[in-house]
Design an enzyme around this catalytic site. Structure first.
Site, PDB file in Angstrom:
ATOM      1  N   CYS A   1       0.843  -1.211   0.000  1.00 53.17           N
ATOM      2  CA  CYS A   1       0.000   0.000   0.000  1.00 53.17           C
ATOM      3  C   CYS A   1       0.869   1.250   0.000  1.00 53.17           C
ATOM      4  O   CYS A   1       0.723   2.128  -0.842  1.00 53.17           O
ATOM      5  CB  CYS A   1      -0.911   0.032   1.210  1.00 53.17           C
ATOM      6  N   HIS A   2       1.786   1.330   0.983  1.00 50.56           N
ATOM      7  CA  HIS A   2       2.576   2.548   1.106  1.00 50.56           C
ATOM      8  C   HIS A   2       4.060   2.272   1.264  1.00 50.56           C
ATOM      9  O   HIS A   2       4.817   3.124   1.700  1.00 50.56           O
ATOM     10  CB  HIS A   2       2.065   3.400   2.269  1.00 50.56           C
ATOM     11  N   GLY A   3       4.446   1.035   0.967  1.00 46.39           N
ATOM     12  CA  GLY A   3       5.861   0.731   0.879  1.00 46.39           C
ATOM     13  C   GLY A   3       6.598   0.527   2.190  1.00 46.39           C
ATOM     14  O   GLY A   3       7.796   0.773   2.262  1.00 46.39           O
TER      15      GLY A   3
END
Lengths: 272, 422, 192
Positions: free
Chosen positions: C156-158
């Protein structure tokens, strides 16, 4: 317009109604509604049995509920489900978490499992968060789920008690008046049941059918009363909280309303 | 609108002055139910029920929106989801009992409100629009209540849905397709349950909108009053606030005591045990009845037992049941007496009380099993019901000699009115 | 508030009552409104608390997991409180990688030993819920990207987690949470 058509419509409905009334009266004179055995011999639930939870101050008696649970488990559960109740709810009856766990684990019917990968059905022991497993019944009749039975019948606990203790032989007077109304084979006569003939065989037949661990003598009446009390709890586990909250709310409201009345009189004092 | 002596909103606090300029909401409230709305000084407690009805609607919307957070409108789980609310949701039992008994409370209040209107002839001009909107509200309430009762998906829910939609099948030609369309199937099922849920959620807001119109229309002529004599001067009125806010506050307290007594101590007294049995399309309950507030109309429906001329009994029952309410729409033109209040109409008053008894009898019969004796009684009672509104009222209002009216409200209250002397 | 409560200026003045009387009248009016206020606030309690987890949700069962079939280097996903749990059998290499890091240099300092049971350091059991915004990180399923630290990687956001499921890179503030669990036997873990 309204004053012309209004009365016409009114007279039309009145005429139709009086016509129906006339036809009804003539029919009633020609062949009155036949009386039935159920009308003549059905009994309302016994009123003489008292429960601890009756009335606005009534509370449950946990020992009685535990006895009632035992009757349910050993007798009723052979045919009747109790699916609204989870094992964890039994903690309300005063069982410790360990006891609840043990009851769940030792329950004869296991929880059904289904492996979504293999498609295999299986079973595992029940755990407290499981609901009491449903009971499937293949014989005559449809044993209802008992979770809500005391709310689903007029008379509630008194009805359950009356039904369980109300089995009797069909009165001779009934057979004399309604020779066609003999209880069919496989059904049992019970005047507290709506149509008098119930498919459930008498479930509580002998004193001592259940052995109570608290030493209470397990007469048929006692067992019926205990299980009726238990089923009142299953129908409404929040009853005690409801009544407690109710007293607090109603007393508060009476105080607030009295003040509101005084305030209203204050404000209106100069107008009247 | 309103009277020339109505007080004007004068904000003092700078913030309120600012708000009044940009969004005059406080001014609106002040003029609607505040010091800026002059109300007859002689309203009795029968006039409390409008505010109480508004309170009931709010109560139903608040509890209803909450119940909708936990309820699942699917015939497989609807019944269990209600029991989930009763058992597992925090305070769920209270919220659901509050909603179920709230419906009954709403109808009690509204019936009193309506019968107050009957007695004091509040429907007469210039207030006929208020009355018409009120009847619309009542019809919407009945639809909402009916659909709400289906949602728990108990035996009465299911069979109620089946029987009430069956009413429409009485309509010639289009009846059967219409019933199928209403249910979205041959019998009540998921389609019906889901649309009833959706509409049950929507209609209360429609009701709220019509109530706004109802109150708006009320603010043009102002409230009626027990004498039926119109307001003449400032001494006839008091500002709504604080006089009627205080009186309504007290009335609300009394209402809440009674309502909470039912809610907490007799929560199922007005319900039917069969609705605690999950819906079973294979077996109809022995004694199927709607909720108590529909009983009078249900009795009228059942009263038509024989075909009349070219009209089948079933169609007549349905027509009569709807007409029993629709006739209220025509009341302002059926009752043409120049005098409003039943206090000054001796003959009207007698028939009014006969109507009250008649409706109670109809209610009793509607709640009883469909046995011949109850049907016969309800046939007579229903006959009177229609004759009362459509025949007796027009005749009474033309032949009756009303008693003398007071000159003004002030005179009725104080015994004298300076305006009379002047 | 009291301004509102006084009948209205004119009425009170015209009644020509003594100061005592006025105060008593005011008191009753204030008391009545206060009662209404208290009642109104009390009603908010059930209206608000109905939204918190219901009894059946709180009674969420513990989950028993059979771990006998998980070979070293493999992981499975299971459920606890309606959320995924990763059960991972670490290889000696992965354990060594995790131990090689100085915890003090980490965003959320912890050692592999602190995050596992004694003598069972190869069994890494964590919630499969990224501590950033709750996505399910990759790395537990067969063939999934494990990220540059060989643990888990949240797409999703690394956020990147290492072989002890500690946050190493990306926006997540904390290591993957270790749920309460115990070994019922060598092959069965009871979570919750």
């Amino acid at each position: 317009m309204v004053r012309i058509f209004g009365p016409l419509v009114g007279l039309f409905f009145a005429a139709a109604l009086l016509w129906s009334f006339g036809v009804g009266v003539v029919q009633q004179i020609r062949e009155p509604d036949p009386s039935t055995a159920a009308k003549d011999f059905h009994l309302d639930p016994k009123e003489d049995v008292k429960f601890t939870f009756d009335g606005p101050f009534g509370t449950f008696n946990n020992r009685q509920l535990q006895r009632g649970f035992q009757v349910y488990k050993e007798v009723c559960n052979n045919c009747h489900s109790l699916k609204q109740i989870a094992f964890r709810n039994l903690a309300d009856l005063g069982y410790t978490p360990a006891e609840v766990k043990a009851i769940a684990k030792d329950w004869a019917t296991k929880a059904k499992t289904f492996d979504v990968k293999t498609g295999d059905a299986g079973e595992r022991p029940n755990i407290p968060s499981d609901h009491i497993p449903p009971v499937y019944y293949a014989g005559t009749g449809n044993p209802p789920d008992l979770s809500l039975i005391t709310k689903a019948r007029h008379g509630g606990a008194n009805y359950v008690y009356s039904l369980l203790t109300g089995y009797t032989d069909q009165p001779a007077a009934l057979l004399k008046k309604y020779p066609d109304s003999k209880t069919p084979d496989g059904l049992y006569y019970n005047p507290y049941f709506a149509n008098l003939n119930i498919a459930m065989p008498p479930p509580l037949t002998t004193d001592g059918q259940v052995t109570y661990s608290d030493g209470t003598k397990a007469t048929v009446g006692q067992m019926a009363k205990d299980v009726a009390a238990f089923l009142t709890w299953t129908a409404e586990p929040k009853m005690e909280k409801r009544k407690q909250t109710g007293w607090a709310v109603v007393l508060f409201l009476i105080a607030a309303t009295s003040l509101a009345y005084l305030a209203k009189r204050n404000i209106w004092a100069d107008v009247h | 609108m309103s009277f020339p002596w109505a007080k004007h909103y004068k904000p003092t606090h700078p913030l309120m002055v600012y708000l009044d300029e940009k969004l005059p909401l406080p001014r609106f409230v002040y003029n609607a139910v505040g010091g800026g709305f002059p109300v007859p000084r002689n309203l009795n407690y029968a006039w409390n029920f409008g505010v109480l009805a508004g309170f009931c609607l709010v109560l139903q919307i608040v509890t209803g929106v909450i119940l909708a957070m936990h309820y699942a409108a699917n015939q497989l789980v609807a019944f269990d989801s209600v029991e989930h609310i009763m058992r597992d949701v925090n305070w769920g039992w209270m919220l659901r009992y509050a909603h179920a008994n709230g419906a009954s409370a709403f109808f009690v209040v509204v019936y009193i409100h309506i019968f107050r209107g009957f007695f004091y002839a509040s429907y007469k001009p210039p207030r006929e629009m208020i009355w018409l909107l009120g009847v619309v509200i009542f019809l919407l309430m009945m639809a909402t209540a009916f659909m709400g009762y289906v949602l728990p998906w108990g035996q009465m829910s299911f069979w109620g849905a089946k029987v009430i939609t069956g009413l429409f099948s009485a309509i010639p030609l289009v009846g059967e397709p219409l019933q199928q369309w209403l249910l979205g199937g041959f019998a009540p099922d998921n389609a019906a349950l889901n649309r009833f849920f959706s509409l049950h959620f929507l209609l209360p807001f429609v009701i709220a909108a019509v109530i706004i119109l109802h109150i708006w229309a009320l603010h043009i002529p102002g409230s009626s009053n027990p004498t039926g004599v119109e307001v003449k001067s400032e001494s006839d009125t008091v500002p709504f606030h604080p006089y009627y806010t205080a009186k309504d506050g007290f009335g609300l307290g009394v209402f809440l005591v009674l309502y909470c007594t039912f809610l907490f101590f007799f929560p199922n007294a007005l319900g039917h045990p069969d609705n605690y049995i999950a819906a079973n399309p294979m077996s109809t309950p022995a004694h199927i009845v709607p909720e108590w507030y529909f009983w009078p109309f249900y009795a009228i429906l059942r009263a038509f037992t024989a075909d009349f001329l070219f009209f089948p009994a079933k169609l007549m029952g349905v027509l009569a049941m709807f007409s029993a309410i629709l006739v209220w729409f025509f009341l302002p033109w059926l009752d043409t007496s120049p005098v409003r209040s039943g206090h000054y109409r001796p003959l009207f008053r007698k028939f009014y009380w006969l109507l009250v008894i008649d409706v109670l009898v109809l209610g009793y019969c509607g709640g009883s099993p469909a046995e011949t004796k109850y049907v016969l009684i309800s046939q007579i009672a229903a006959t009177y019901y229609f004759l009362h509104f459509l025949v007796i009222l027009p005749i009474v209002s033309s032949i009756e000699k009303p008693e003398p009216l007071p000159f003004s409200i002030t005179q009725a209250v104080l015994g004298t009115d300076e305006a009379v002397a002047a | 508030m009291t301004d509102l409560l006084k009948a209205d200026g004119a009425t009170v003045a015209s009644s020509e009552i003594h100061g005592e009387g006025v105060r008593r009248r005011d008191f009753i009016n204030i008391a009545a409104v206060s009662f209404a206020g208290v009642g109104g606030i009390a009603v908010l309690v059930p209206l608000i608390s109905q939204m918190s987890a219901s009894a059946d949700v709180l009674a969420e069962s513990s989950t028993e997991v059979d771990i006998s079939a998980i070979a070293p280097g493999q992981a499975i996903k299971t459920m606890f409180r309606k959320q995924p749990v990763f059960v991972r059998n670490l290889t000696p290499v992965e354990i060594a990688e995790a131990d090689a890091v100085n915890p003090a240099t980490l965003r959320d300092p912890a050692t592999l030993e602190q995050r596992t049971k004694p003598n069972k350091t190869n069994w890494l059991i964590t919630m499969g819920v990224c501590t950033h915004l709750g996505c399910v990180p990759l790395g537990a399923g067969p063939g999934e990207v494990k990220g540059e630290y060989g643990g888990y990687f949240c797409p999703c956001h690394g956020s990147v987690y290492d072989t002890a499921a500690r946050i190493r890179k990306g926006p997540a503030p904390k290591n993957l949470e270790v749920p309460p669990y115990e070994f019922s036997s060598d092959t069965v873990v009871k979570i919750g």
